[in-house]
Design a protein around this motif. Structure first.
Motif, PDB file in Angstrom:
ATOM      1  N   GLU A  71       0.835  -1.205   0.000  1.00  0.00           N
ATOM      2  CA  GLU A  71       0.000   0.000   0.000  1.00  0.00           C
ATOM      3  C   GLU A  71       0.873   1.260   0.000  1.00  0.00           C
ATOM      4  OE1 GLU A  71      -4.071  -1.447   2.299  1.00  0.00           O
ATOM      5  OE2 GLU A  71      -2.319  -0.827   3.478  1.00  0.00           O
ATOM      6  N   PHE A  72       1.964   1.214   0.739  1.00  0.00           N
ATOM      7  CA  PHE A  72       2.909   2.327   0.789  1.00  0.00           C
ATOM      8  C   PHE A  72       3.376   2.686  -0.624  1.00  0.00           C
ATOM      9  CE2 PHE A  72       7.790   2.604   1.418  1.00  0.00           C
ATOM     10  CZ  PHE A  72       7.811   3.978   1.208  1.00  0.00           C
ATOM     11  N   ILE A  73       3.767   1.685  -1.434  1.00  0.00           N
ATOM     12  CA  ILE A  73       4.259   1.943  -2.786  1.00  0.00           C
ATOM     13  C   ILE A  73       3.130   2.420  -3.690  1.00  0.00           C
ATOM     14  CG2 ILE A  73       5.450   0.981  -4.782  1.00  0.00           C
ATOM     15  CD1 ILE A  73       7.148   1.116  -2.224  1.00  0.00           C
ATOM     16  N   GLU A  74       1.992   1.747  -3.620  1.00  0.00           N
ATOM     17  CA  GLU A  74       0.868   2.101  -4.490  1.00  0.00           C
ATOM     18  C   GLU A  74       0.344   3.510  -4.203  1.00  0.00           C
ATOM     19  OE1 GLU A  74      -1.873  -1.056  -3.845  1.00  0.00           O
ATOM     20  OE2 GLU A  74      -0.872  -2.429  -5.239  1.00  0.00           O
ATOM     21  N   ILE A  75       0.251   3.865  -2.935  1.00  0.00           N
ATOM     22  CA  ILE A  75      -0.217   5.213  -2.565  1.00  0.00           C
ATOM     23  C   ILE A  75       0.775   6.263  -3.039  1.00  0.00           C
ATOM     24  CG2 ILE A  75      -0.643   6.750  -0.599  1.00  0.00           C
ATOM     25  CD1 ILE A  75      -1.819   4.307   0.862  1.00  0.00           C
ATOM     26  N   GLU A  76       2.064   5.963  -2.912  1.00  0.00           N
ATOM     27  CA  GLU A  76       3.086   6.908  -3.365  1.00  0.00           C
ATOM     28  C   GLU A  76       2.972   7.154  -4.870  1.00  0.00           C
ATOM     29  OE1 GLU A  76       7.797   7.615  -2.470  1.00  0.00           O
ATOM     30  OE2 GLU A  76       7.155   5.568  -2.937  1.00  0.00           O
ATOM     31  N   SER A  95       6.953   4.109 -15.106  1.00  0.00           N
ATOM     32  CA  SER A  95       7.497   5.420 -15.464  1.00  0.00           C
ATOM     33  C   SER A  95       7.477   6.355 -14.260  1.00  0.00           C
ATOM     34  CB  SER A  95       6.689   6.034 -16.610  1.00  0.00           C
ATOM     35  OG  SER A  95       6.741   5.220 -17.765  1.00  0.00           O
ATOM     36  N   ILE A  96       6.399   6.288 -13.487  1.00  0.00           N
ATOM     37  CA  ILE A  96       6.301   7.096 -12.268  1.00  0.00           C
ATOM     38  C   ILE A  96       7.377   6.674 -11.276  1.00  0.00           C
ATOM     39  CG2 ILE A  96       4.857   7.690 -10.296  1.00  0.00           C
ATOM     40  CD1 ILE A  96       3.900   8.970 -12.866  1.00  0.00           C
ATOM     41  N   LEU A  97       7.577   5.369 -11.126  1.00  0.00           N
ATOM     42  CA  LEU A  97       8.617   4.879 -10.210  1.00  0.00           C
ATOM     43  C   LEU A  97       9.998   5.361 -10.648  1.00  0.00           C
ATOM     44  CD1 LEU A  97       7.468   1.210  -9.464  1.00  0.00           C
ATOM     45  CD2 LEU A  97       7.544   3.122  -7.855  1.00  0.00           C
ATOM     46  N   SER A  98      10.257   5.330 -11.953  1.00  0.00           N
ATOM     47  CA  SER A  98      11.539   5.816 -12.467  1.00  0.00           C
ATOM     48  C   SER A  98      11.725   7.294 -12.148  1.00  0.00           C
ATOM     49  CB  SER A  98      11.603   5.591 -13.981  1.00  0.00           C
ATOM     50  OG  SER A  98      12.764   6.176 -14.532  1.00  0.00           O
ATOM     51  N   PHE A  99      10.666   8.086 -12.338  1.00  0.00           N
ATOM     52  CA  PHE A  99      10.705   9.513 -12.016  1.00  0.00           C
ATOM     53  C   PHE A  99      10.979   9.724 -10.533  1.00  0.00           C
ATOM     54  CE2 PHE A  99       8.698  13.432 -10.599  1.00  0.00           C
ATOM     55  CZ  PHE A  99       9.088  14.355 -11.556  1.00  0.00           C
ATOM     56  N   LEU A 100      10.267   8.992  -9.679  1.00  0.00           N
ATOM     57  CA  LEU A 100      10.447   9.131  -8.229  1.00  0.00           C
ATOM     58  C   LEU A 100      11.868   8.751  -7.817  1.00  0.00           C
ATOM     59  CD1 LEU A 100       7.033   7.651  -6.989  1.00  0.00           C
ATOM     60  CD2 LEU A 100       7.713  10.057  -7.043  1.00  0.00           C
ATOM     61  N   GLN A 101      12.390   7.686  -8.429  1.00  0.00           N
ATOM     62  CA  GLN A 101      13.753   7.247  -8.128  1.00  0.00           C
ATOM     63  C   GLN A 101      14.759   8.335  -8.493  1.00  0.00           C
ATOM     64  OE1 GLN A 101      14.659   4.553  -6.600  1.00  0.00           O
ATOM     65  NE2 GLN A 101      16.723   3.996  -7.203  1.00  0.00           N
ATOM     66  N   HIS A 102      14.545   8.958  -9.638  1.00  0.00           N
ATOM     67  CA  HIS A 102      15.445  10.008 -10.131  1.00  0.00           C
ATOM     68  C   HIS A 102      15.492  11.195  -9.173  1.00  0.00           C
ATOM     69  CE1 HIS A 102      17.317  12.974 -12.682  1.00  0.00           C
ATOM     70  NE2 HIS A 102      16.213  13.675 -12.817  1.00  0.00           N
ATOM     71  N   TYR A 103      14.356  11.509  -8.554  1.00  0.00           N
ATOM     72  CA  TYR A 103      14.295  12.684  -7.695  1.00  0.00           C
ATOM     73  C   TYR A 103      14.337  12.356  -6.202  1.00  0.00           C
ATOM     74  CZ  TYR A 103      13.536  15.639 -11.724  1.00  0.00           C
ATOM     75  OH  TYR A 103      13.698  16.314 -12.913  1.00  0.00           O
TER      76      TYR A 103
END
Length: 333
Positions: free
Chosen positions: A78-83, A110-118
């Protein structure tokens, strides 16, 4: 606040990795040449870490365990999905509009990649197809240790082979699912497969999570295209839209576990981890003595058209704009 486990000594790491210690310039040169030749031929990928004692936890695991986020009453999934959903919906769907501007939906990966980048916590771990880039990461932020403990005097490069059959390529997995749908539709044209197609087409996090451990390839010119023979109008293209990952020649390895580091699933000797469907070889670990830092820095920059330094590895939008103007000012010199 909980504290993540680390390795106490290099000997402790022997159970988890196939280790090689590098203590001289001559040894290092041998391995640089070896892996520069083998990296593309054998599908090798690398991860550099400035301290040898750390286990291969991803950032969402570190946050989940260090801050004890389970006390908020949510599960790790849920933590990952909500993020992901929070990122999609922020400021009236700004990120969704950003991806749409490039002609792509805001896929979960794609969202996960963006979040990882920032710098947001994600279940992704950064790797690179380039051994030299891994050397940069192994020495970026490196601090010499005043310690009698051998492990404190080494940085590390980890090596896995993306061609290992048991290490699932997520994009191959998606195309395989689409191929299975084609086979079913060949025999039963009237079967309604819309829900299954939609899940695969959206690169849904739930689909990725079911795989447990997976590699997510990096940037590719023109992207990765997917097809459905029975649906000629089906059009799906995915790519990494991330400045850093291009120069870094980066890719991700996904780990769905909330508390097991990546090496836990790479047991070697055809050993299967309980609760995992995989038989994975041990990860190779090169422990490089920190006294070689200046030599490594020289190897990555001297005589190179594009020196492997912070400007190259971490390109920023502001830097591109600023350098473009500076180049104009210095054009005649």
């Amino acid at each position: 606040m909980a504290k993540l486990e680390t390795y106490n000594t290099l000997k402790d790491k022997d159970e988890a990795f196939e280790q090689i210690n590098i203590d001289s310039k001559e040894q290092l040169d041998i391995y640089i040449e070896k892996y520069k030749k083998e990296q593309s031929k054998y599908g090798l990928v690398f991860r550099g870490c400035p301290d040898s004692k750390y286990k291969l936890y991803n950032s969402s695991q570190r946050k989940w365990l260090n801050i004890e986020l389970h006390k908020l009453g949510r599960t790790y999934d849920e933590f990952i999905e909500i993020e992901i959903n929070n990122a999609k919906n922020w400021q009236n769907g700004l990120l969704e509009k950003f991806f749409n501007a490039f002609g792509q939906p805001p896929f979960d990966i794609s969202i996960l990649s963006f979040l990882q980048h920032y710098g947001a916590p994600t279940p992704l771990l950064d790797w690179t197809y380039s051994f030299e880039n891994a050397l940069f990461f192994a020495t970026d932020g490196l601090k010499s240790a005043d310690s009698d403990n051998d492990i404190d005097n080494y940085c590390s490069i980890y090596i896995i082979n993306t061609k290992w059959q048991e290490l699932t390529n997520y994009l191959v997995y998606v195309q395989s699912g689409l191929d299975q749908i084609d086979k079913i539709l060949d025999k039963h044209p009237k079967v309604n497969s819309d829900n299954v197609i939609e899940n695969l087409q959206n690169f849904n996090y739930n689909t990725l999570h079911q795989i447990k451990i997976a590699q997510i390839p990096g940037y590719k010119r023109n992207g990765f295209a997917f097809s459905l023979r029975n649906r000629p109008s089906f059009n799906l293209v995915w790519n990494q839209q991330n400045l850093n990952i291009i120069n870094q020649k980066g890719l991700f390895v996904f780990n769905s576990s909330e508390n097991k580091p990546l090496e836990f699933f790479f047991k070697g000797d055809k050993t299967k981890v309980e609760g995992s469907p995989y038989y994975l070889p041990k990860i190779i670990c090169l422990n490089i003595h920190k006294s070689l830092y200046e030599y490594i820095k020289l190897k990555l920059t001297k005589g190179k058209r594009f020196p492997i330094n912070k400007d190259f590895i971490y390109p920023q939008e502001e830097m591109i704009a600023n350098k473009s103007f500076q180049h104009f000012l210095n054009f005649d010199f």
